[in-house]
Design a protein around this motif. Structure first.
Motif, short mmCIF file in Angstrom:
data_model
loop_
_atom_site.label_atom_id
_atom_site.label_comp_id
_atom_site.label_asym_id
_atom_site.label_seq_id
_atom_site.Cartn_x
_atom_site.Cartn_y
_atom_site.Cartn_z
N LEU A 185 107.62 33.00 26.80
CA LEU A 185 107.36 32.68 25.39
C LEU A 185 107.67 31.21 25.11
O LEU A 185 106.90 30.51 24.43
CB LEU A 185 108.20 33.58 24.49
N GLY A 186 108.79 30.72 25.65
CA GLY A 186 109.11 29.30 25.50
C GLY A 186 108.08 28.41 26.16
O GLY A 186 107.70 27.36 25.61
N ALA A 187 107.58 28.80 27.36
CA ALA A 187 106.54 28.01 28.04
C ALA A 187 105.25 28.00 27.23
O ALA A 187 104.52 26.99 27.22
CB ALA A 187 106.30 28.59 29.43
N PHE A 188 104.94 29.11 26.57
CA PHE A 188 103.77 29.19 25.68
C PHE A 188 103.84 28.08 24.63
O PHE A 188 102.89 27.32 24.43
CB PHE A 188 103.75 30.57 25.03
N PHE A 189 104.98 27.99 23.94
CA PHE A 189 105.11 27.00 22.87
C PHE A 189 105.15 25.58 23.43
O PHE A 189 104.62 24.65 22.81
CB PHE A 189 106.35 27.29 22.03
N LEU A 190 105.78 25.39 24.59
CA LEU A 190 105.81 24.06 25.20
C LEU A 190 104.41 23.61 25.55
O LEU A 190 104.02 22.46 25.30
CB LEU A 190 106.69 24.08 26.45
N PHE A 191 103.62 24.51 26.14
CA PHE A 191 102.23 24.17 26.47
C PHE A 191 101.45 23.79 25.22
O PHE A 191 100.73 22.78 25.20
CB PHE A 191 101.55 25.35 27.17
N TYR A 192 101.61 24.58 24.16
CA TYR A 192 100.86 24.31 22.93
C TYR A 192 101.23 22.94 22.37
O TYR A 192 100.35 22.18 21.94
CB TYR A 192 101.16 25.41 21.90
N PHE A 193 102.52 22.62 22.37
CA PHE A 193 102.97 21.33 21.86
C PHE A 193 102.40 20.19 22.71
O PHE A 193 101.92 19.19 22.16
CB PHE A 193 104.50 21.29 21.87
N LEU A 194 102.45 20.31 24.02
CA LEU A 194 102.00 19.24 24.91
C LEU A 194 100.50 18.99 24.81
O LEU A 194 100.05 17.84 24.73
CB LEU A 194 102.38 19.57 26.36
N GLN A 195 99.70 20.06 24.80
CA GLN A 195 98.25 19.86 24.77
C GLN A 195 97.80 19.28 23.44
O GLN A 195 96.79 18.60 23.35
CB GLN A 195 97.51 21.16 25.10
N ASN A 196 98.59 19.48 22.38
CA ASN A 196 98.24 18.90 21.08
C ASN A 196 98.57 17.41 21.00
O ASN A 196 98.30 16.79 19.97
CB ASN A 196 98.97 19.64 19.96
N LEU A 197 99.13 16.84 22.05
CA LEU A 197 99.38 15.40 22.07
C LEU A 197 98.14 14.60 22.41
O LEU A 197 98.13 13.37 22.30
CB LEU A 197 100.51 15.06 23.06
N THR A 198 97.08 15.28 22.85
CA THR A 198 95.83 14.56 23.18
C THR A 198 94.60 15.20 22.55
O THR A 198 93.50 14.64 22.68
CB THR A 198 95.62 14.51 24.70
N ILE A 199 94.75 16.36 21.91
CA ILE A 199 93.60 16.97 21.22
C ILE A 199 94.08 17.41 19.84
O ILE A 199 95.11 16.97 19.36
CB ILE A 199 93.00 18.14 22.02
N PHE A 200 93.34 18.30 19.19
CA PHE A 200 93.76 18.80 17.88
C PHE A 200 93.37 20.27 17.77
O PHE A 200 92.67 20.82 18.62
CB PHE A 200 93.15 17.99 16.74
N ASP A 201 93.86 20.90 16.71
CA ASP A 201 93.76 22.35 16.60
C ASP A 201 92.35 22.83 16.29
O ASP A 201 91.56 22.13 15.66
CB ASP A 201 94.71 22.86 15.52
N ASN A 202 92.10 24.06 16.70
CA ASN A 202 90.83 24.76 16.51
C ASN A 202 91.16 26.19 16.11
O ASN A 202 92.25 26.67 16.43
CB ASN A 202 90.03 24.70 17.82
N PRO A 203 90.27 26.90 15.40
CA PRO A 203 90.62 28.24 14.93
C PRO A 203 91.20 29.18 15.97
O PRO A 203 92.25 29.78 15.74
CB PRO A 203 89.28 28.76 14.39
N ALA A 204 90.55 29.34 17.13
CA ALA A 204 91.01 30.35 18.09
C ALA A 204 92.44 30.09 18.57
O ALA A 204 93.29 31.00 18.50
CB ALA A 204 90.04 30.43 19.27
N PRO A 205 92.78 28.88 19.04
CA PRO A 205 94.19 28.64 19.40
C PRO A 205 95.14 28.77 18.21
O PRO A 205 96.29 29.20 18.38
CB PRO A 205 94.17 27.20 19.95
N LEU A 206 94.70 28.38 17.01
CA LEU A 206 95.57 28.50 15.84
C LEU A 206 95.90 29.95 15.54
O LEU A 206 97.04 30.28 15.20
CB LEU A 206 94.89 27.85 14.63
N PHE A 207 94.91 30.85 15.63
CA PHE A 207 95.17 32.27 15.40
C PHE A 207 96.28 32.75 16.34
O PHE A 207 97.23 33.42 15.93
CB PHE A 207 93.92 33.11 15.63
N VAL A 208 96.13 32.39 17.61
CA VAL A 208 97.08 32.85 18.62
C VAL A 208 98.45 32.23 18.39
O VAL A 208 99.49 32.90 18.52
CB VAL A 208 96.55 32.52 20.03
N PHE A 209 98.48 30.94 18.03
CA PHE A 209 99.76 30.26 17.85
C PHE A 209 100.57 30.88 16.71
O PHE A 209 101.76 31.19 16.88
CB PHE A 209 99.53 28.77 17.56
#
Length: 736
Positions: A382-406
């Motif tokens: 679960l911690g790795a899930f949130f770390l991945f989400y934080f890191l990938q958002n340093l070069t892109i931006f949010d979209n509906p599908a990942p936002l729903f899951v987050f």
């Protein structure tokens, strides 16, 4: 509350959540931005349904009332409140609240994410329900991937519309599978989870997003370190550490090997597209650095509360520095931290860090309480899930599908980290008796009204607008009635519908593919003019509106010459807001030509050529050629035409381009070099009467009057109206 009603409300919440998690499969084909717009519209509808059910539960059942002291609930609520404040103080409050159909991530949508989070965090209490929803999301992810492979034939797109979002969504669901695997012993279920991991990992590779790839590798590495120091025994710890070290050095070594001169040439020529992107694509990196710098400059401009959520285009236009390969329009810095800093200022940035810090704190605290390997392994994932989400958002931006899951997972993290003492606490007091019933009904009716105004009505308007657009595109002017209907009343969909329609309408009139009477032209120009004027007030930094309005003013000047002055003022506003905006100089060049100020038109055209990105150069060379013709410099005009042709500008095709050729013909009477351009145009588009007319005028101008007369007779037999226009040219031509 009767237990039967309680069960019904809980099932409404559960089914609404399951529907939201299935929305990544939904594509609203009859609206603008079908991969984005419809997903968020229906998310908001089902979030409102779930929220109404939860409010009723919370009013009558104390165990479902919110726990405001939980760090995640508190920090998330604070951040949402700051978004609301920066919306009010920002550069474009309307855009901050609603966003656009292309993004759909305004303050309104984040209020819905907050509401959905509150519902889930306080109603779904047992692992069995969370587990079934996790499995449901994994199944939806697999279905999306299989659709991309078998139905759409493009793994990179699936039902999300952009390969970047495919990779992020796939990895988030891969972590779901890891979270569940630690707690499951059923062999068949574990096999299903293993297959889902492989499919989602393959989708990530197929998407070819470097940010997702490297963020996943880093998050996985941190997770492995967590396992070493928290789960493994001494001997296993050494083995795992050695394995990670070997993997790290192999990975880094492979990267540097792939960058070596000999291997690099081979790799670019032979590696699949996705691996090429991972190892060799640099232009996107360079563009992102420019966007990050603009975002930081925007923070310096407004350091306290920023430009307002969703208003990155304001600092972007102010600090725009054109680059050869860069897209002309950006509304994101492609870095979530910089977006938050520039758009909400230091206040919002600190609140954002407080939110992530709270998340790290509750997970760390929970890890210290656990002793079970299964529970620790699941919590680490679960911690790795949130770390991945934080890191990938340093070069892109949010979209509906990942936002729903987050946000779904954020609610799970809140539920999973509630202390046993807090679970037994209940909120006392509150409204009693009939007051609870009246308040519950009031919330339901208010949300029903909001559901229509916020979601159903905009969806219908977008659908109506795109239907009208397609009708007009197919030369059916009845489409304008649908467009007018879609623009009646105020809706956040108006801006993008207008940006699509105005360009098409102007092209349609210029090409003559649809016949409009003078009265019809005046009516529709006036209608679009009024709509655009309203949008420029609502969105002061959306330069597309100013450019469209300037073109409408210029055309409307045929009915009221005073609008030429308004057209010039509007075009100058573009350059006042964004001094290096190429489109502003293009607009000024076109405008100065209508005023017959050919020298100024040429200077603006050359400036536009200087600032144009590589994709714009063919057209800009053509524009400069026209400007040279207007000034009488035919030699330089043909040089620019040759440059436009070499770069692939389709100078032989299209009614609008044929008119430009005819203008050159009338301005360069003794230059027979124009003849081959027109003859090829006739060959490629033999039914284009503008080309036929230009050919007649060209032969007439170079002295071949008998051939011109013969061609004119042929044209008259096919289109008397255009033939009469050519005759009028001959009568007014003193050379005849």
């Amino acid at each position: 509350m009767p237990s039967s009603i309680k069960k019904i409300l809980l099932w409404i919440i559960y089914l609404s959540t399951a529907t939201i998690l299935a929305l990544p499969l939904f594509v609203s084909k009859n609206t603008l931005f079908p991969y984005i717009f419809g997903k968020i519209i229906f998310f908001r509808i089902f979030a409102e349904i779930a929220f109404a059910a939860w409010v009723t539960l919370a009013l009558f059942c104390k165990e479902y009332r919110p726990r405001w002291r939980h760090p995640l609930t508190l920090s998330f609520t604070v951040f949402i409140g700051i978004l609301f404040v920066t919306m009010i103080t920002g550069a474009d409050p309307w855009n901050s609240f609603w966003s656009t159909q292309e993004r759909m991530t305004g303050v309104l949508t984040f209020l819905h994410f907050w509401a959905w989070y509150m519902v889930l965090a306080h109603t779904i209490k047992g692992w069995a329900q969370w587990r079934s929803l996790f499995l449901w999301s994994i199944s939806v992810s697999i279905a999306s991937i299989l659709y991309g492979v078998f139905a759409n034939k493009q793994l990179f797109i699936t039902t999300l519309g952009n390969s970047i979002y495919v990779g992020a969504y796939a990895i988030l669901n891969l972590f779901f599978a890891i979270i569940i695997s630690w707690k499951e012993r059923n062999r068949w279920l574990r096999s299903f989870l293993a297959v889902s991991m492989l499919l989602n990992f393959g989708a990530m590779l197929g998407a070819g997003s470097r940010s997702v790839f490297y963020s996943f590798a880093l998050a996985l590495g941190v997770y492995a370190l967590f396992m070493i120091f928290r789960l493994a025994g001494a001997r296993l710890r050494v083995r795992l550490a050695a394995g990670i070290a070997v993997f790290f050095f192999l990975f880094v070594g492979l990267y540097f090997i792939m960058q070596s001169p000999g291997i690099k040439e081979w790799g670019k020529a032979n590696l699949p597209y996705t691996l090429n992107r991972v190892f060799y694509s640099q232009s996107a990196n360079e563009d992102r650095i420019v966007l990050w710098k603009i975002g930081l400059q925007g923070f310096v401009d407004r350091p306290f509360l920023g430009w307002g959520w969703e208003n990155y285009n304001a600092p972007y236009e102010k600090h725009l520095v054109p680059r050869p390969y860069m897209e002309p329009w950006y509304d994101r810095s492609h870095n979530q931290l910089i977006d938050v800093l520039a758009l909400t200022g230091i206040v919002g940035f600190l609140a954002y860090l407080f939110f992530w810090g709270s998340l790290g704190f509750v997970l760390f605290k929970k890890a210290r309480e656990l002793s079970s390997r299964a529970e620790l392994g699941s919590l680490g994932a679960l911690g790795a899930f949130f770390l991945f989400y934080f890191l990938q958002n340093l070069t892109i931006f949010d979209n509906p599908a990942p936002l729903f899951v987050f946000f779904f997972t954020l609610a799970f993290a809140t539920s999973a980290t509630v202390s046993s003492q807090a679970k037994n606490e209940s909120s006392e007091g509150g409204i009693q008796g009939r007051g609870r019933l009246f308040l519950s009904l009031g919330v339901v009716f208010a949300l029903a009204f909001a559901m229509y105004q916020w979601n159903i009505n905009p969806f219908l308007k977008s659908s109506e607008g795109i239907n009208g657009y397609f009708l007009l595109q197919n030369n059916d002017k009845s489409g304008l009635r649908y467009i007018r209907s879609s623009l009646e009343g105020d809706s956040f969909t108006d801006n993008e519908i207008l940006s699509q329609v105005v360009a098409l309408f102007m092209d349609t009139m210029a090409a003559g593919s649809v016949q409009f009477s003078d009265q019809e032209q005046k009516y529709w120009l006036s209608f679009l003019k009024d709509e655009l004027q309203e949008q420029t007030v609502l969105h002061p930094y959306n330069l597309k509106n100013y450019l469209a309005l300037a073109s409408i003013y210029t055309r409307y000047a045929g009915f009221d010459p005073s609008y030429l002055q308004k057209a010039e003022e509007t075009a100058k506003q573009v350059l006042a807001i964004s001094p290096l905006r190429r489109e502003g100089y293009t607009q000024m060049s076109e405008f100065k030509r209508t005023q017959r100020d050919f020298s100024a038109s040429l200077e603006y055209a050359k400036k536009a050529l200087e600032l144009g990105a590589e994709r714009d150069l063919p057209y800009l060379h053509w524009l400069t050629a026209i400007s040279y013709i207007d000034t009488g410099d035919v030699q330089n005009a043909f040089s620019e035409m040759d440059a436009a042709e070499r770069l692939g500008y389709p100078i032989y095709y299209g009614s609008g381009l044929a008119i430009k050729l005819a203008q050159i013909v009338s301005s360069a009477p003794k230059h027979s070099r124009i003849i081959p351009y027109i003859e090829v145009g006739v060959m490629k588009d033999p039914s284009n009467f503008y080309f036929l007319a230009a050919r007649i005028i060209a032969y007439h101008n170079i002295g071949q009057k008998e051939r011109a007369e013969k061609l004119l007779n042929d044209l008259e037999s096919r289109d008397k109206n255009i033939g009469d226009q050519v005759k009028l040219f001959f009568r007014e031509d003193k050379r005849d």
